[in-house]
Design an enzyme around this catalytic site. Structure first.
Site, PDB file in Angstrom:
ATOM      1  N   LYS A   1       0.828  -1.215   0.000  1.00 56.80           N
ATOM      2  CA  LYS A   1       0.000   0.000   0.000  1.00 56.80           C
ATOM      3  C   LYS A   1       0.863   1.266   0.000  1.00 56.80           C
ATOM      4  O   LYS A   1       0.627   2.199  -0.760  1.00 56.80           O
ATOM      5  CB  LYS A   1      -0.925   0.011   1.227  1.00 56.80           C
ATOM      6  CG  LYS A   1      -1.842  -1.210   1.318  1.00 56.80           C
ATOM      7  CD  LYS A   1      -2.764  -1.147   2.516  1.00 56.80           C
ATOM      8  CE  LYS A   1      -2.065  -1.155   3.858  1.00 56.80           C
ATOM      9  NZ  LYS A   1      -1.327  -2.393   4.171  1.00 56.80           N
TER      10      LYS A   1
ATOM     11  N   ARG B   1      -9.926   0.413   8.523  1.00 58.13           N
ATOM     12  CA  ARG B   1      -9.333  -0.849   8.974  1.00 58.13           C
ATOM     13  C   ARG B   1     -10.380  -1.781   9.564  1.00 58.13           C
ATOM     14  O   ARG B   1     -10.076  -2.898   9.920  1.00 58.13           O
ATOM     15  CB  ARG B   1      -8.409  -0.472  10.084  1.00 58.13           C
ATOM     16  CG  ARG B   1      -6.968  -0.804  10.208  1.00 58.13           C
ATOM     17  CD  ARG B   1      -6.127  -1.051   9.097  1.00 58.13           C
ATOM     18  NE  ARG B   1      -4.869  -1.536   9.572  1.00 58.13           N
ATOM     19  CZ  ARG B   1      -3.702  -1.013   9.233  1.00 58.13           C
ATOM     20  NH1 ARG B   1      -3.627  -0.022   8.391  1.00 58.13           N
ATOM     21  NH2 ARG B   1      -2.603  -1.528   9.702  1.00 58.13           N
TER      22      ARG B   1
ATOM     23  N   ARG C   1      11.642  -5.689   5.076  1.00 58.80           N
ATOM     24  CA  ARG C   1      11.540  -4.223   4.892  1.00 58.80           C
ATOM     25  C   ARG C   1      12.539  -3.482   5.783  1.00 58.80           C
ATOM     26  O   ARG C   1      12.695  -3.775   6.947  1.00 58.80           O
ATOM     27  CB  ARG C   1      10.128  -3.755   5.237  1.00 58.80           C
ATOM     28  CG  ARG C   1      10.003  -2.214   5.160  1.00 58.80           C
ATOM     29  CD  ARG C   1       8.584  -1.739   5.177  1.00 58.80           C
ATOM     30  NE  ARG C   1       7.811  -2.292   6.271  1.00 58.80           N
ATOM     31  CZ  ARG C   1       6.490  -2.196   6.349  1.00 58.80           C
ATOM     32  NH1 ARG C   1       5.810  -1.564   5.430  1.00 58.80           N
ATOM     33  NH2 ARG C   1       5.841  -2.718   7.369  1.00 58.80           N
TER      34      ARG C   1
ATOM     35  N   ARG D   1      11.228  -1.342  11.216  1.00 56.27           N
ATOM     36  CA  ARG D   1      10.091  -0.892  12.018  1.00 56.27           C
ATOM     37  C   ARG D   1       9.898  -1.843  13.184  1.00 56.27           C
ATOM     38  O   ARG D   1       9.977  -3.059  12.996  1.00 56.27           O
ATOM     39  CB  ARG D   1       8.820  -0.888  11.147  1.00 56.27           C
ATOM     40  CG  ARG D   1       8.373   0.499  10.739  1.00 56.27           C
ATOM     41  CD  ARG D   1       7.288   0.486   9.709  1.00 56.27           C
ATOM     42  NE  ARG D   1       6.057  -0.192  10.103  1.00 56.27           N
ATOM     43  CZ  ARG D   1       4.944  -0.187   9.371  1.00 56.27           C
ATOM     44  NH1 ARG D   1       4.916   0.483   8.231  1.00 56.27           N
ATOM     45  NH2 ARG D   1       3.869  -0.819   9.768  1.00 56.27           N
TER      46      ARG D   1
ATOM     47  N   ARG E   1      -0.316  -8.861  13.634  1.00 60.71           N
ATOM     48  CA  ARG E   1      -0.888  -7.907  12.655  1.00 60.71           C
ATOM     49  C   ARG E   1      -1.701  -8.648  11.594  1.00 60.71           C
ATOM     50  O   ARG E   1      -2.770  -8.188  11.189  1.00 60.71           O
ATOM     51  CB  ARG E   1       0.240  -7.092  11.995  1.00 60.71           C
ATOM     52  CG  ARG E   1       0.851  -6.065  12.937  1.00 60.71           C
ATOM     53  CD  ARG E   1       2.196  -5.559  12.427  1.00 60.71           C
ATOM     54  NE  ARG E   1       2.100  -4.812  11.196  1.00 60.71           N
ATOM     55  CZ  ARG E   1       3.124  -4.630  10.352  1.00 60.71           C
ATOM     56  NH1 ARG E   1       4.300  -5.149  10.622  1.00 60.71           N
ATOM     57  NH2 ARG E   1       2.956  -3.921   9.263  1.00 60.71           N
TER      58      ARG E   1
HETATM   59  P1  AP5 Z   1       4.900  -1.573   1.804  1.00 66.68           P
HETATM   60  O1  AP5 Z   1       4.515  -0.802   0.598  1.00 66.68           O
HETATM   61  O2  AP5 Z   1       5.648  -0.852   2.873  1.00 66.68           O
HETATM   62  O3  AP5 Z   1       3.626  -2.346   2.409  1.00 66.68           O
HETATM   63  P2  AP5 Z   1       2.363  -1.784   3.157  1.00 66.68           P
HETATM   64  O4  AP5 Z   1       1.157  -2.480   2.624  1.00 66.68           O
HETATM   65  O5  AP5 Z   1       2.343  -0.288   3.171  1.00 66.68           O
HETATM   66  O6  AP5 Z   1       2.677  -2.380   4.588  1.00 66.68           O
HETATM   67  P3  AP5 Z   1       2.521  -1.753   6.045  1.00 66.68           P
HETATM   68  O7  AP5 Z   1       3.257  -2.705   6.957  1.00 66.68           O
HETATM   69  O8  AP5 Z   1       2.958  -0.336   6.119  1.00 66.68           O
HETATM   70  O9  AP5 Z   1       1.004  -1.885   6.268  1.00 66.68           O
HETATM   71  P4  AP5 Z   1       0.258  -1.915   7.579  1.00 66.68           P
HETATM   72  O10 AP5 Z   1      -1.123  -1.795   7.110  1.00 66.68           O
HETATM   73  O11 AP5 Z   1       0.504  -3.054   8.494  1.00 66.68           O
HETATM   74  O12 AP5 Z   1       0.930  -0.730   8.406  1.00 66.68           O
HETATM   75  P5  AP5 Z   1       0.416   0.706   8.804  1.00 66.68           P
HETATM   76  O13 AP5 Z   1       1.594   1.588   8.773  1.00 66.68           O
HETATM   77  O14 AP5 Z   1      -0.805   1.075   8.066  1.00 66.68           O
HETATM   78  O15 AP5 Z   1       5.770  -2.830   1.304  1.00 66.68           O
HETATM   79  C1  AP5 Z   1       6.312  -3.764   2.237  1.00 66.68           C
HETATM   80  C2  AP5 Z   1       7.693  -4.211   1.748  1.00 66.68           C
HETATM   81  O16 AP5 Z   1       7.548  -4.905   0.497  1.00 66.68           O
HETATM   82  C3  AP5 Z   1       8.678  -3.064   1.473  1.00 66.68           C
HETATM   83  O17 AP5 Z   1       9.965  -3.483   1.835  1.00 66.68           O
HETATM   84  C4  AP5 Z   1       8.611  -2.845  -0.065  1.00 66.68           C
HETATM   85  O18 AP5 Z   1       9.822  -2.348  -0.590  1.00 66.68           O
HETATM   86  C5  AP5 Z   1       8.303  -4.255  -0.543  1.00 66.68           C
HETATM   87  N1  AP5 Z   1       7.469  -4.290  -1.741  1.00 66.68           N
HETATM   88  C6  AP5 Z   1       6.326  -3.572  -1.977  1.00 66.68           C
HETATM   89  N2  AP5 Z   1       5.798  -3.871  -3.173  1.00 66.68           N
HETATM   90  C7  AP5 Z   1       6.606  -4.815  -3.717  1.00 66.68           C
HETATM   91  C8  AP5 Z   1       6.572  -5.549  -4.956  1.00 66.68           C
HETATM   92  N3  AP5 Z   1       5.604  -5.361  -5.852  1.00 66.68           N
HETATM   93  N4  AP5 Z   1       7.563  -6.439  -5.185  1.00 66.68           N
HETATM   94  C9  AP5 Z   1       8.550  -6.639  -4.277  1.00 66.68           C
HETATM   95  N5  AP5 Z   1       8.635  -5.990  -3.091  1.00 66.68           N
HETATM   96  C10 AP5 Z   1       7.671  -5.088  -2.799  1.00 66.68           C
HETATM   97  O19 AP5 Z   1      -0.047   0.461  10.308  1.00 66.68           O
HETATM   98  C11 AP5 Z   1       0.870   0.241  11.355  1.00 66.68           C
HETATM   99  C12 AP5 Z   1       0.113   0.194  12.681  1.00 66.68           C
HETATM  100  O20 AP5 Z   1      -0.524   1.477  12.923  1.00 66.68           O
HETATM  101  C13 AP5 Z   1      -1.051  -0.815  12.748  1.00 66.68           C
HETATM  102  O21 AP5 Z   1      -0.608  -2.103  13.116  1.00 66.68           O
HETATM  103  C14 AP5 Z   1      -1.944  -0.170  13.820  1.00 66.68           C
HETATM  104  O22 AP5 Z   1      -1.440  -0.373  15.110  1.00 66.68           O
HETATM  105  C15 AP5 Z   1      -1.817   1.316  13.498  1.00 66.68           C
HETATM  106  N6  AP5 Z   1      -2.831   1.776  12.528  1.00 66.68           N
HETATM  107  C16 AP5 Z   1      -2.611   2.240  11.273  1.00 66.68           C
HETATM  108  N7  AP5 Z   1      -3.769   2.583  10.675  1.00 66.68           N
HETATM  109  C17 AP5 Z   1      -4.740   2.320  11.578  1.00 66.68           C
HETATM  110  C18 AP5 Z   1      -6.156   2.442  11.542  1.00 66.68           C
HETATM  111  N8  AP5 Z   1      -6.801   2.905  10.451  1.00 66.68           N
HETATM  112  N9  AP5 Z   1      -6.859   2.077  12.644  1.00 66.68           N
HETATM  113  C19 AP5 Z   1      -6.238   1.616  13.754  1.00 66.68           C
HETATM  114  N10 AP5 Z   1      -4.898   1.463  13.857  1.00 66.68           N
HETATM  115  C20 AP5 Z   1      -4.153   1.813  12.764  1.00 66.68           C
END
Ligand code: AP5
Length: 215
Positions: A13, A88, A127, A162, A173
């Site tokens: 994402k 979410r 990552r 992270r 997660r």
């Molecule tokens: P990346 O693009 O970073 O993946 P992502 O989907 O953004 O993963 P996140 O871990 O950031 O998602 P998340 O939803 O768990 O975390 P968030 O920050 O929202 O890609 C991942 C890796 O793969 C990278 O190394 C990249 O280079 C590689 N990659 C990408 N595409 C590729 C491809 N096509 N081919 C090869 N490699 C590739 O949330 C974190 C925490 O915040 C949550 O756990 C929660 O506690 C809180 N939080 C956030 N939002 C909310 C909400 N709405 N409500 C409640 N709590 C929330």
């Protein structure tokens, strides 16, 4: 463009949001990034959110919805936005619908980045983030090139992981995603907004699929 990028942790994402920002000139609104900024700044909101984030659980809806309402009221969202990591759960999706109805800007599409569990795990454990500039790498799929990074950014890549990308937290997660976020797939299918993209492809190929899905 007013879209949600939906998908499990590590589905790409954040990576795809960056490309969409460049191509369409609308801001990425990542609740994860906003929460991490609050944690780093040590604000009251950040202190409240930190323990849930470190444990791989969701931060409470009230905190996240307050943040989103405030962010969507900012001028740079006038021509659209990419919601990354929000909503979410069903309560957040209902609240989003209410807010967007109030401001007369309904969603145009919800793009699901679809990826197998095994690949998600590798993407998350691999990552790494440059703590100087925030650029995201992956030790398996896109490791940094020191010389190139230095030329482009004026510093060596200084990689950190992270805290919630530790294996024990990743499991939690993914569990939370299954229980609370996955029901949004049916929710948005019922609303006629869901577009499914195969996220098990190169970054460029996934981006092209997203462009087709939202065209
Ligand atoms: P990346 O693009 O970073 O993946 P992502 O989907 O953004 O993963 P996140 O871990 O950031 O998602 P998340 O939803 O768990 O975390 P968030 O920050 O929202 O890609 C991942 C890796 O793969 C990278 O190394 C990249 O280079 C590689 N990659 C990408 N595409 C590729 C491809 N096509 N081919 C090869 N490699 C590739 O949330 C974190 C925490 O915040 C949550 O756990 C929660 O506690 C809180 N939080 C956030 N939002 C909310 C909400 N709405 N409500 C409640 N709590 C929330």
């Amino acid at each position: 463009m007013r879209i949600v990028l939906l998908g499990a942790p590590g589905s790409g994402k954040g990576t795809q949001s960056q490309s969409l920002v460049k191509a369409y000139g609308v801001p990425q609104i990542s609740t994860g990034d906003l929460l991490r900024e609050a944690v780093a700044a040590g604000t009251a909101l950040g202190l409240r959110a930190k323990s849930a984030m470190d444990a791989g659980k969701l931060v409470d809806d009230e905190t996240v919805l307050g943040m989103i309402r405030e962010r969507l009221s900012q001028a740079d969202t006038a021509n659209g936005f990419i919601l990354d990591g929000f909503p979410r759960n069903i309560a957040q999706a209902d609240a989003l619908q209410t807010v967007l109805r109030e401001i007369g800007k309904p969603l145009e599409a919800v793009v699901l980045l679809n990826l197998d569990l095994g690949i998600l795990f590798k993407r998350l454990t691999g990552r790494r983030i440059c703590q100087e500039c925030g650029q995201v790498f992956n030790i398996y799929t896109s490791p940094p090139d020191s010389a190139q990074h230095r030329a482009a950014n004026g510093h060596e890549p200084r990689l950190i992981q992270r805290p919630d990308d530790r294996e024990d937290v990743i499991g939690k997660r993914l569990e939370v995603y299954d229980a609370q976020t996955k029901p949004l797939i049916q929710y948005y299918k019922d609303a006629g907004l869901l577009r499914v993209v195969d996220a098990d492809a190169s970054m460029d190929a996934v981006f092209a699929s997203i462009q087709r899905a939202v065209a």
